[in-house]
Design an enzyme around this catalytic site. Structure first.
Site, PDB file in Angstrom:
ATOM      1  N   LYS A 123      44.281  32.534  31.668  1.00 57.01           N
ATOM      2  CA  LYS A 123      43.164  33.493  31.638  1.00 57.01           C
ATOM      3  C   LYS A 123      42.928  34.040  30.233  1.00 57.01           C
ATOM      4  O   LYS A 123      41.799  34.342  29.866  1.00 57.01           O
ATOM      5  CB  LYS A 123      43.352  34.611  32.666  1.00 57.01           C
ATOM      6  CG  LYS A 123      43.303  34.055  34.086  1.00 57.01           C
ATOM      7  CD  LYS A 123      42.748  35.006  35.122  1.00 57.01           C
ATOM      8  CE  LYS A 123      42.527  34.218  36.421  1.00 57.01           C
ATOM      9  NZ  LYS A 123      42.129  35.003  37.558  1.00 57.01           N
ATOM     10  N   LYS A 205      42.672  22.998  39.672  1.00 56.62           N
ATOM     11  CA  LYS A 205      42.552  23.548  41.032  1.00 56.62           C
ATOM     12  C   LYS A 205      41.124  24.059  41.296  1.00 56.62           C
ATOM     13  O   LYS A 205      40.425  24.492  40.370  1.00 56.62           O
ATOM     14  CB  LYS A 205      43.609  24.630  41.283  1.00 56.62           C
ATOM     15  CG  LYS A 205      43.295  25.979  40.738  1.00 56.62           C
ATOM     16  CD  LYS A 205      44.133  27.077  41.416  1.00 56.62           C
ATOM     17  CE  LYS A 205      43.589  28.419  40.978  1.00 56.62           C
ATOM     18  NZ  LYS A 205      43.899  29.547  41.782  1.00 56.62           N
ATOM     19  N   LYS A 208      37.497  30.016  42.597  1.00 54.77           N
ATOM     20  CA  LYS A 208      36.296  30.821  42.849  1.00 54.77           C
ATOM     21  C   LYS A 208      35.491  31.049  41.578  1.00 54.77           C
ATOM     22  O   LYS A 208      34.300  31.203  41.611  1.00 54.77           O
ATOM     23  CB  LYS A 208      36.675  32.248  43.270  1.00 54.77           C
ATOM     24  CG  LYS A 208      37.298  32.456  44.551  1.00 54.77           C
ATOM     25  CD  LYS A 208      37.290  33.968  44.817  1.00 54.77           C
ATOM     26  CE  LYS A 208      38.604  34.423  45.389  1.00 54.77           C
ATOM     27  NZ  LYS A 208      39.563  34.857  44.383  1.00 54.77           N
TER      28      LYS A 208
END
Ligand code: ATP
Ligand code: LTN
Length: 343
Positions: A123, A205, A208
């Site tokens: 992130k 992966k 969202k």
């Protein structure tokens, strides 16, 4: 459930805690890897589930969007079968004990440990302009979510196991420093679909927050959209529908098909033996859409009834607060905080 949660933790039923961020509509990855396992677990365990809005602000999110996504996440979880007769489902920021315990646990977490978390590294790379302290500290709040209920078991997707391991380390460290208090929680990763991959890059992966809508199936997508996304899914050169090393795209679709139909991978391979990718992708799309149709229908009813949602999250949040406050009080006593009449 309500009675049990205000009583001392009974020996016979173990306690489950899990959380999910309201950062967007849930994906098929969230659903297969995490949420759909939450429903059957309610039969055997006492379950506490939470929409973790405090975790969601570690990445920039528009306030109006966060408010809307939090309510939508709550309704989606109910639509996926969380039963409030059996479980608690609430919103993290309504229960201040999580953040309070997280401050205490910060002092049992090491800088080096937090620096090694892959989600933090990913992130930070994705948002180099905003590597805030909350992003770094995210796993400690997650540890507090779990430990403030003394949960035994934590169902998560494979990507969260590193955070769970850290929660275990923090629990052990606290216990050895101050005396036994926390249960050291176990992770529970569903054997199938622990990592559903992106439809556009099957080495990554499904997430969202992916910017490419075609990479992700949302649990509220309509049938045509789901079929279209499956048809466009990136697959490898070749034509065999077989689960094998290096065939990430087909492996992912086989895993998805198997997860939503309940058929084994081998049976799925037999079913599509000799057929092309096109037929297979269409079948995957149809199976996923049929599987998700009841969730979509139930969600539409729930999201239209804001008063009902409010009643549910208020009642569950109040109960979670009562339960966790007792554990937090014990923590405060152990670490030497002067008792207060106001808590
Ligand atoms: P974001 O993109 O905002 O980071 P996310 O889609 O990765 O979100 P989380 O809210 O972090 O989802 O995860 C919720 C739960 O879903 C966790 O238990 C996580 O392990 C699981 N999960 C997330 N993505 C997948 C996936 N692709 N396959 C299986 N499980 C997943
Ligand atoms: N970090 C998790 C969400 C989460 C969680 C938790 C999961 C926050 N607190 C406690 C299990 C238990 C995620 O990103 N999926």
């Amino acid at each position: 459930m309500s009675e049990q949660h205000t009583e001392q933790k009974p020996e016979q039923k173990k306690l489950i805690f899990s959380g999910i961020q309201p950062t967007g509509t849930f994906t098929l990855g969230n659903y297969i890897g995490a949420i759909r396992n939450w429903k059957p677990l309610q039969e055997e365990y006492r379950c506490i589930y939470c929409v973790v809005d405090e975790h969601a602000i570690t990445v920039k999110i528009d306030p109006a969007k966060l408010r809307q996504k939090t309510l939508e996440a709550y309704a989606q979880l109910l639509a996926c079968g969380i039963d409030l007769e059996k479980s608690l489902l609430f919103i993290q920021s309504h229960v201040p004990t999580h953040a309070q315990l997280s401050w205490v646990l910060n002092c049992s977490a090491q800088f080096g440990e937090l620096s090694r978390m892959t989600q933090f590294k990913d992130k930070s790379q994705k948002h180099p302009e905003d590597i805030n302290a909350g992003l770094f500290d995210y796993p400690v709040l997650m540890a507090a979510d779990i430990l403030v209920y003394n949960a035994d078991l934590v169902p998560v997707g494979a990507d969260q196991m590193q955070h769970l391991e850290l929660a275990r380390t923090i629990a052990r460290r606290f216990n050895s420093r101050y005396g036994e208090l926390f249960t050291v929680p176990e992770g529970y990763v569903s054997p199938l679909g622990a990592k559903v991959m992106s439809l556009q890059d099957p080495t990554k992966k499904m997430s969202k927050s992916d910017e490419n809508p075609n990479a992700v199936i949302l649990i509220l997508d309509d049938k045509d959209t789901i079929i279209r996304k499956c048809k466009r899914a990136v697959t490898d050169s070749g034509s065999e529908i077989k689960f094998q090393e290096g065939k990430d795209g087909i492996n992912n679709l086989l895993t998805i098909y198997s997860a939503v139909t309940g058929k084994s991978i081998q049976d799925a391979e037999k079913e599509f033996d000799g057929q092309g990718y096109g037929t297979f992708k269409l079948a995957v799309g149809e199976a996923v859409a049929d599987h998700l149709a009841p969730v979509r229908e139930e969600y539409a009813k729930l999201i239209a009834d804001k008063a009902y949602l409010k009643e549910c999250y208020t009642r569950c949040g109040a109960e979670a607060l009562r339960y966790s406050q007792r554990i937090l009080n014990k923590v405060y006593r152990k670490i030497g905080f002067v008792a207060s009449e106001i808590r």
